[in-house]
Design a protein around this motif. Structure first.
Motif, mmCIF file in Angstrom:
data_model
loop_
_atom_site.group_PDB
_atom_site.id
_atom_site.type_symbol
_atom_site.label_atom_id
_atom_site.label_comp_id
_atom_site.label_asym_id
_atom_site.label_seq_id
_atom_site.Cartn_x
_atom_site.Cartn_y
_atom_site.Cartn_z
ATOM 1 N N UNK A 121 0.846 -1.186 0.000
ATOM 2 C CA UNK A 121 0.000 0.000 0.000
ATOM 3 C C UNK A 121 0.887 1.243 0.000
ATOM 4 N N UNK A 122 0.665 2.118 -0.948
ATOM 5 C CA UNK A 122 1.477 3.325 -1.042
ATOM 6 C C UNK A 122 0.809 4.509 -0.381
ATOM 7 N N UNK A 123 -0.423 4.729 -0.737
ATOM 8 C CA UNK A 123 -1.153 5.872 -0.201
ATOM 9 C C UNK A 123 -2.596 5.463 0.046
ATOM 10 N N UNK A 124 -3.164 6.014 1.098
ATOM 11 C CA UNK A 124 -4.598 5.866 1.340
ATOM 12 C C UNK A 124 -5.199 7.259 1.322
ATOM 13 N N UNK A 125 -6.221 7.422 0.506
ATOM 14 C CA UNK A 125 -6.845 8.729 0.366
ATOM 15 C C UNK A 125 -8.298 8.628 0.810
ATOM 16 N N UNK A 126 -8.665 9.468 1.723
ATOM 17 C CA UNK A 126 -10.062 9.483 2.169
ATOM 18 C C UNK A 126 -10.660 10.847 1.890
ATOM 19 N N UNK B 93 -4.761 4.684 12.703
ATOM 20 C CA UNK B 93 -5.885 4.001 13.346
ATOM 21 C C UNK B 93 -5.812 2.530 12.932
ATOM 22 N N UNK B 95 -7.496 0.541 11.117
ATOM 23 C CA UNK B 95 -7.694 0.211 9.702
ATOM 24 C C UNK B 95 -6.485 0.593 8.871
ATOM 25 N N UNK B 96 -5.987 1.799 9.081
ATOM 26 C CA UNK B 96 -4.810 2.238 8.328
ATOM 27 C C UNK B 96 -3.608 1.353 8.669
ATOM 28 N N UNK B 99 -3.826 -1.740 6.694
ATOM 29 C CA UNK B 99 -3.530 -1.523 5.274
ATOM 30 C C UNK B 99 -2.037 -1.400 5.027
ATOM 31 N N UNK B 100 -1.378 -0.640 5.894
ATOM 32 C CA UNK B 100 0.047 -0.417 5.680
ATOM 33 C C UNK B 100 0.892 -1.535 6.286
ATOM 34 N N UNK B 128 -2.959 9.551 3.397
ATOM 35 C CA UNK B 128 -2.041 9.006 4.394
ATOM 36 C C UNK B 128 -0.924 8.234 3.717
ATOM 37 N N UNK B 130 3.095 6.302 4.685
ATOM 38 C CA UNK B 130 4.038 5.933 5.728
ATOM 39 C C UNK B 130 5.069 7.033 5.878
#
Lengths: 133, 133
Positions: A121-126, B93, B95-96, B99-100, B128, B130
């Motif tokens: 996972x590189x980025x999470x965007x919400x 959190x 969930x994040x 994911x990471x 988000x 890392x």
DNA sequence: AGAAATTTGTCCGTATGTATC
DNA sequence: AGATACATACGGACAAATTTC
């Protein structure tokens, strides 16, 4: 002979060929693409058609053109990049509530985009929006 | 007369004029732009130049073109749209963290973009990543 | 259903302007 | 100043999709 373009348009075929050369590394990042005049000779196409092909590559961010200089191949361009999208309803946390000027706990629409770069996972965007009808 | 283009290119001036008509409502959303042939007459420009102007509007998402139909003015297009960006470090959190693939509470870089549309907050986007190095 | 007219798409060739080397 | 390379613009021709009659 004016112009038959069965199937794929000429400019797109040329763009594809150039893209292959870029992706294969034949024309490495930072290098100059052959000049329009050279491509005109190689592909036996008019200048307008060559420019259309290059415009397509430029739009797809494969290359960058500089006036009087030439057209450069852009760095990188992630190949293995997948994205997942999920949508759900959440309650506004205090900060979001303040931003949207609603009471804490108001329902918001949350979209979560997970960008994977080569497996990890590189980025999470919400993103958050007000939920209205 | 072939082609002097002092200052602004012709196709851009035409694009600007059409954009004004769209923004002023003279050509409302959903309506068709005059056909290329009509614009050619009105602006006394060649078809290629007219098409370049329309391409510029299309790239800027002002219009959409359909083969054999015409070019339509797109709905909306927010004018007064500002964006703020803020960056900070937050704890992941659960969930994040999942994911990471890190422990909950691990430090992440959060960027928050607040998009205002006409004063009010329209969207809040949080990304988000890392934190490394 | 079919033919014609309309409208955008593609391609060619040429000429000139402008920026960089 | 000259050469090279990209940018703008013109005009013409045919292709393809849609609409109209």
């Amino acid at each position: 002979m004016p112009t038959p373009h069965y199937g794929q348009p000429r400019y797109r075929a040329i763009a594809d060929e150039l893209r292959k050369r870029i992706e294969s590394g034949a024309i490495p990042p930072g290098a100059l693409l052959p000049a329009e005049s050279v491509l005109t000779s190689e592909f036996r196409a008019s200048r307008g058609t060559i420019r259309q092909a290059i415009a397509a590559l430029r739009e797809a961010r494969f290359v960058t053109t500089e006036h009087g200089r030439g057209t450069y191949v852009n760095p990188v361009r992630r190949e293995d990049c997948e994205m997942e999208i999920r949508q759900r309803q959440v309650s506004a946390d205090p900060e979001l509530a303040a931003l949207f000027a609603v009471e804490a706990g108001t329902v918001l629409i949350e979209q979560e985009r997970i960008v994977r770069e080569g497996g990890a996972v590189g980025v999470v965007i919400r993103s958050y929006r007000l939920f209205r009808e």
